[in-house]
Design an enzyme around this catalytic site. Structure first.
Site: not given
Ligand code: 5GP
Ligand code: ZN
Length: 118
Positions: A95, A99
């Site tokens: 995403v 974060h």
């Molecule tokens: P990344 O891999 O980008 O560091 O982590 C993205 C995180 O966002 C993942 O752990 C995934 O589970 C979480 N995530 C993706 N879509 C959503 C959503 O719609 N709501 C929530 N609460 N978490 C999300």
């Protein structure tokens, strides 16, 4: 950002289980938790990735880190936790809205990374 999923969460257009909110920062549970405690802190302002931050972002980033200990304790990680900021392609960031993952629970976590195959 119109079609950024975390901007939509920050605006309340997509529901989330919040753990914290102020004018600049939102904390909410990960939809696919990797440990008993797994929530994320995001700036409400769209910042795509840690690799692209500017000195103007230092304040909100510092406040996110400063909040992490109290929120982790409140969420059930009493004696430490892990912070992860996946960044860009190499960091496997899915995403593209910056974060901080806050990961923990009542018991120690596994290793940070799998042992390399050497
Ligand atoms: P990344 O891999 O980008 O560091 O982590 C993205 C995180 O966002 C993942 O752990 C995934 O589970 C979480 N995530 C993706 N879509 C959503 C959503 O719609 N709501 C929530 N609460 N978490 C999300
Ligand atoms: Zn965004």
């Amino acid at each position: 950002m119109d079609d950024c999923i975390f901007c939509k969460i920050a605006r309340g257009e997509i529901p989330s289980k919040k753990v914290y909110e102020d004018a600049e920062i939102l904390g909410f549970h990960d939809i696919n938790p990797q440990a008993p405690v797994h929530f994320m802190l995001i700036p409400k302002k769209h910042i795509a990735t840690l690799a692209g931050v500017t000195p103007d972002d230092a304040g909100v980033l510092g406040r996110m880190l400063t909040l992490s200990g109290r929120l982790a304790r409140e969420q059930g990680s009493p004696d430490g936790y892990r912070t992860i900021i996946n960044t860009g392609r190499i960091g496997r960031q899915d995403v593209m809205h910056l974060h901080i993952h806050i990961i923990g629970g009542p018991e120690p976590l596994g290793r940070m990374l799998p042992k390399p195959n050497v």
